[in-house]
Design an enzyme around this catalytic site. Structure first.
Site, short mmCIF file in Angstrom:
data_model
loop_
_atom_site.label_atom_id
_atom_site.label_comp_id
_atom_site.label_asym_id
_atom_site.label_seq_id
_atom_site.Cartn_x
_atom_site.Cartn_y
_atom_site.Cartn_z
CG PHE A 116 -1.59 1.40 1.41
CD1 PHE A 116 -2.90 1.54 0.98
CD2 PHE A 116 -0.94 2.51 1.93
CE1 PHE A 116 -3.55 2.77 1.08
CE2 PHE A 116 -1.58 3.74 2.03
CZ PHE A 116 -2.89 3.88 1.60
CD GLU A 117 5.01 2.56 -2.15
OE1 GLU A 117 4.81 2.54 -3.38
OE2 GLU A 117 6.14 2.53 -1.66
CB VAL A 118 -1.33 7.42 -1.23
CG1 VAL A 118 -1.81 8.58 -2.10
CG2 VAL A 118 -2.45 6.40 -1.04
CG HIS A 178 9.53 2.60 -2.34
ND1 HIS A 178 8.27 2.34 -2.83
CD2 HIS A 178 10.35 2.48 -3.41
CE1 HIS A 178 8.33 2.08 -4.13
NE2 HIS A 178 9.59 2.15 -4.50
#
Ligand SMILES: Nc1nc2c(ncn2[C@@H]2O[C@H](COP(=O)(O)OP(=O)(O)OP(=O)(O)O)[C@@H](O)[C@H]2O)c(=O)[nH]1
Ligand SMILES: [Mg+2]
Length: 437
Positions: A323-325, A360
């Protein structure tokens, strides 16, 4: 005879007209628009990013302004690009039920601006039904009211079933891209024998995905290339979605807007410790990068999230990147691409099994200011085997959540989220102590 000829001419005209109508109806099922490729290359790389296949399938949806095509450097793209006719001023963000604009009904198209944003999924054709489940949840809980686009990426061409099923589920436009082979292969400086021995050794030691070549290509691609695929160059924000995830609560506001208006570059819902055996030398490579590029290290960074001894060693904490925004321009920045290229040359994607999550996370922790990293408590999420279920019964009821609070991972000993809260001076939500075990 003349009358007979006229009748034949009439039949022919009617037949041609009917065929034309049929043709028009059948060919307008999907409105196909070509997607610009090769737009706005980053200054950081001299390599072009060709794509073998870039397809867009669009469904009928509420009228929106088209996405402006960026001119020149992608880092100049700004949000918002789309709009429902009302702007941020007329419809201020409402993040809690106490805010005047809070939308409790969640009916119809959400008012307010749209960001220049897309969902993005890397998947194989065989993932179709697992990603269908994910899309359905994202649409039901959020996107059916926002109609954001969805980009699908694959190292092979997507088949018709994948495209038809996913397009039927996404309320925004769908785009399908095939990844260029140089983004899904061994760079020339990698010693193949050495990489093979590592895989054999990891297989013997039963390290998860330790023997997999494709998993390593996937991690390298997610670390260094997804954000500069031609289809992604049109956007400023992304939301990564994997197959078989769950969203357990309604999302009452636009997370992309939270990112934009709050000046956020990266966000997470779950954090944990990485499997140390897969990243033995990642921190050594990071330290080398920090020494070579002190100009990329943010003043108010989150080193305290990553290290317990002032940067000497890595504590293995990372944001879970399935999950990443996030902000694509940040990933396309010189700082991030310098970091990726430095790691890539050190070879750990193949000589170890570096994951995109620690890559990241280390980048965000060192190269962003603390205020640019956001924790989305309201987005309840599951990816096997961990759950983020918002702490606090009131919140869960208001958001119509269907997760079991006992399964919330946030405050358990193997989560790093407490550390994030402490570093940022945040108050943990009421009831967190009951979820430690
Ligand atoms: N096109 C393509 N996509 C892949 C490949 N391997 C993984 N993916 C995708 O990359 C993402 C991450 O892969 P996963 O297998 O979910 O990796 P993971 O989340 O670490 O492990 P799981 O616990 O198995 O979910 C998912 O969206 C997969 O669909 C591949 O070989 N080709
Ligand atoms: Mg996964």
């Amino acid at each position: 005879m003349v009358a007979g000829n006229a009748r034949y001419v009439r039949y022919i005209v009617i037949a041609v007209f009917t065929l034309a109508v049929f043709y028009f109806i059948s060919s307008s099922k999907y409105d196909t628009v070509s997607v610009p490729t090769g737009l706005g290359r980053t200054g950081a790389s001299t390599q072009p990013f060709p794509s073998k296949e870039n397809v867009e399938l669009g469904r009928s949806k509420p009228p929106q302004e088209p996405i402006d095509k960026p001119k020149g450097d992608a880092s100049t793209i700004t949000s918002p690009k789309k709009s429902t006719g009302t702007g941020a001023k007329e419809v201020p963000l409402a993040l809690t039920p106490n805010d005047p604009n809070w939308d409790s009904d969640l009916v119809g198209v959400a008012p307010g601006p749209r960001m220049n944003a897309t969902f993005v999924t890397l998947a194989r054709n065989s993932d179709v039904w697992d990603i269908a489940r994910s899309i359905r949840q994202v649409e039901d809980r959020f996107n059916k009211r926002y109609n954001y686009d969805w980009v699908f990426l694959n190292d092979k061409p997507f088949d018709e079933t994948f495209k038809t099923v996913t397009t039927s589920l996404v309320s925004g436009k769908t785009h399908y891209g095939e990844i260029a082979s140089e983004h899904w292969s061994f760079p020339e400086w990698i010693d193949q024998d050495k990489a093979k021995k590592v895989r054999e050794d990891m297989a013997e030691r039963k390290i998860i995905y330790g023997d997999s070549v494709s998993y390593r290509h996937m991690c390298r691609f997610e670390s260094g290339f997804f954000f500069r695929q031609p289809l992604m160059m049109n956007y400023e924000y992304y939301w990564r979605v994997e197959p078989s995830i769950e969203l357990y609560c309604d999302i009452h506001y636009d997370p992309f807007r939270v990112m934009h208006e709050g000046g956020k570059k990266y966000s997470f819902v779950l954090s944990l410790y990485e499997y140390a055996e897969t990243i033995k030398t990642l921190w050594d490579s990071t330290k080398k990068f920090m020494k070579n590029h002190p100009e990329h290290i943010a003043k108010d960074n989150s080193l305290g999230f990553l290290s317990d001894d002032g940067g000497e060693t890595y504590n293995n904490c990372h944001f879970w990147s399935n999950f990443e925004v996030g902000n694509l321009n940040w990933l396309r920045s010189k700082a991030y691409t310098d970091f990726f290229e430095s790691l890539d040359h050190d070879g750990g994607f193949f000589y170890e099994r570096w994951g995109d999550a620690p890559v990241h996370s280390i980048a965000a922790g060192l190269m962003l200011n603390k205020s640019e990293i956001h924790f989305f408590n309201d987005i309840a999420y599951y990816h096997v085997p961990f759950t983020h279920c918002p702490t606090g019964e009131k919140t869960r009821t208001q958001l119509r959540c269907h997760c079991n609070p006992k399964e919330n991972f946030d405050w358990k000993h193997y989560s790093c989220t407490s550390r994030f809260f402490e570093l940022n001076g945040m108050t943990k939500p009421e009831g967190w102590e009951d979820q430690v075990q």
